[in-house]
Design a protein around this motif. Structure first.
Motif, PDB file in Angstrom:
ATOM      1  N   GLY A  67      29.898  48.851  76.853  1.00  0.00           N
ATOM      2  CA  GLY A  67      28.805  47.887  76.756  1.00  0.00           C
ATOM      3  C   GLY A  67      29.039  46.787  77.762  1.00  0.00           C
ATOM      4  N   TYR A  69      26.673  45.894  80.413  1.00  0.00           N
ATOM      5  CA  TYR A  69      25.399  45.268  80.838  1.00  0.00           C
ATOM      6  C   TYR A  69      25.540  44.708  82.265  1.00  0.00           C
ATOM      7  N   PHE A  73      31.331  39.654  80.745  1.00  0.00           N
ATOM      8  CA  PHE A  73      32.645  39.641  80.076  1.00  0.00           C
ATOM      9  C   PHE A  73      33.627  40.499  80.875  1.00  0.00           C
ATOM     10  N   THR A  91      25.454  52.945  79.945  1.00  0.00           N
ATOM     11  CA  THR A  91      24.390  53.764  80.538  1.00  0.00           C
ATOM     12  C   THR A  91      23.890  53.090  81.811  1.00  0.00           C
ATOM     13  N   GLY A  94      20.379  50.650  79.552  1.00  0.00           N
ATOM     14  CA  GLY A  94      20.054  50.159  78.210  1.00  0.00           C
ATOM     15  C   GLY A  94      20.396  51.166  77.125  1.00  0.00           C
ATOM     16  N   PHE A 115      18.306  46.184  77.938  1.00  0.00           N
ATOM     17  CA  PHE A 115      19.473  45.927  78.783  1.00  0.00           C
ATOM     18  C   PHE A 115      19.406  46.775  80.058  1.00  0.00           C
ATOM     19  N   ALA A 158      28.713  47.344  72.371  1.00  0.00           N
ATOM     20  CA  ALA A 158      27.553  48.237  72.527  1.00  0.00           C
ATOM     21  C   ALA A 158      26.473  47.955  71.490  1.00  0.00           C
TER      22      ALA A 158
HETATM   23  C1  LIG Z   1      25.073  43.399  74.640  1.00  0.00           C
HETATM   24  S1  LIG Z   1      25.086  44.452  76.013  1.00  0.00           S
HETATM   25  C2  LIG Z   1      26.717  44.193  76.639  1.00  0.00           C
HETATM   26  C3  LIG Z   1      26.953  42.769  77.088  1.00  0.00           C
HETATM   27  C4  LIG Z   1      28.134  42.595  77.999  1.00  0.00           C
HETATM   28  N1  LIG Z   1      29.393  42.935  77.361  1.00  0.00           N
HETATM   29  C5  LIG Z   1      28.198  41.195  78.594  1.00  0.00           C
HETATM   30  O1  LIG Z   1      29.276  40.681  78.827  1.00  0.00           O
HETATM   31  O2  LIG Z   1      27.147  40.599  78.857  1.00  0.00           O
HETATM   32  C6  LIG Z   1      25.160  46.060  75.288  1.00  0.00           C
HETATM   33  C7  LIG Z   1      25.309  47.192  76.275  1.00  0.00           C
HETATM   34  O3  LIG Z   1      25.722  48.365  75.581  1.00  0.00           O
HETATM   35  C8  LIG Z   1      25.222  49.488  76.259  1.00  0.00           C
HETATM   36  N2  LIG Z   1      25.237  50.662  75.374  1.00  0.00           N
HETATM   37  C9  LIG Z   1      24.815  50.706  74.080  1.00  0.00           C
HETATM   38  N3  LIG Z   1      24.966  51.938  73.579  1.00  0.00           N
HETATM   39  C10 LIG Z   1      25.527  52.706  74.562  1.00  0.00           C
HETATM   40  C11 LIG Z   1      25.949  54.076  74.627  1.00  0.00           C
HETATM   41  N4  LIG Z   1      25.818  54.933  73.600  1.00  0.00           N
HETATM   42  N5  LIG Z   1      26.490  54.510  75.788  1.00  0.00           N
HETATM   43  C12 LIG Z   1      26.645  53.666  76.849  1.00  0.00           C
HETATM   44  N6  LIG Z   1      26.265  52.362  76.831  1.00  0.00           N
HETATM   45  C13 LIG Z   1      25.711  51.882  75.704  1.00  0.00           C
HETATM   46  C14 LIG Z   1      23.814  49.053  76.679  1.00  0.00           C
HETATM   47  O4  LIG Z   1      23.335  49.810  77.761  1.00  0.00           O
HETATM   48  C15 LIG Z   1      24.030  47.556  77.018  1.00  0.00           C
HETATM   49  O5  LIG Z   1      24.198  47.358  78.402  1.00  0.00           O
END
Ligand SMILES: C[S@@+](CC[C@H](N)C(=O)[O-])C[C@H]1O[C@@H](n2cnc3c(N)ncnc32)[C@H](O)[C@@H]1O
Length: 223
Positions: A67, A69, A73, A91, A94, A115, A158
């Protein structure tokens, strides 16, 4: 009461009405890398302390975030753990439809945050030590296939039940003794699946965790 203390209390009261609390920082401890200006002191300061423990104890292993994005972080992870590989799982388009369907069916979240406004190139440009990054683009846990490594620090961010539970199942057995996993959103009522995934995993494995009062409500697992 001194004027400075009086003014401080007035200011702190104004901020607390906005849900922002003024607390003394760890200013008696020399930081390895000064904290960036951010709106989540607790999360960043806890990461800094965990980093120091890992370095002092020479805990082996690489670092990962599930996760990523736009890499905010991850950038901090890359800066601190400059001598370790940093796996970036996302991904980069999003949430995946199958995870969202499960969220909705279980009533965990609407899964409707977008996202998709990111890219691998944008994230890598931010990284101070980009040569240490290993990008795993696509659906997790499929992207973990063939990753044969151990970890000293993992950030699971995630948001949704399925990828967080799969993340715990994949990373916890590969976490070195002395390592940490941060699970973001554990106490975020907008993403109840994160809470459920941590409770289920920890109950099944008989392990404990520490909830943080940071803005995302992170849970910290250690080994
Ligand atoms: C809240 S954002 C992450 C924020 C990031 N850690 C930051 O510092 O801003 C959540 C992320 O999780 C990813 N994500 C959620 N489920 C996923 C999966 N099954 N496989 C890959 N990425 C996933 C989304 O694409 C998204 O970019």
């Amino acid at each position: 009461m001194s004027t400075a203390r009086f003014l401080f209390q007035k200011f702190a009261k104004l901020l607390s009405a906005k849900g922002l609390y003024v607390a003394k920082s760890l200013n008696y401890k020399t930081a390895t890398a000064p904290l960036p200006i951010n709106l989540d002191y607790v999360r960043h300061a806890t990461l800094g302390l965990c980093f120091q423990e890992i370095m002092t104890k020479q805990v082996p292993g690489n670092v990962a975030e599930l996760g990523v994005y736009r890499g905010d972080f991850a950038k901090r992870l890359n800066l601190l753990f400059s001598d370790r590989k940093l796996y970036l799982f996302d991904t980069f388009t999003g949430f995946d439809n199958q995870d969202v369907a499960k969220e909705k069916a279980s009533g965990f979240s609407a899964g409707d945050q977008n996202f998709a406004d990111t890219s691998v190139e944008m994230v890598l440009r931010k990284m101070p030590f980009a040569h240490q990054c290993i990008v795993k683009q696509g659906f997790f846990p499929a992207t973990a296939a063939g990753v044969d490594d151990t970890f000293c620090f993992v950030s699971l961010d995630a948001d949704l039940y399925d990828p967080i539970l799969e993340g715990l199942r994949f990373f916890y057995p590969r976490l070195s003794a002395g390592g940490y996993i941060f699970v973001h959103d554990f106490n975020n009522d907008q993403y109840k699946g994160a809470h459920q995934a941590v409770l289920e995993f920890c109950r099944a494995e008989g392990i404990g965790f520490t909830p943080l009062p940071d803005s995302g409500g992170t849970a910290v697992l250690s080994k």
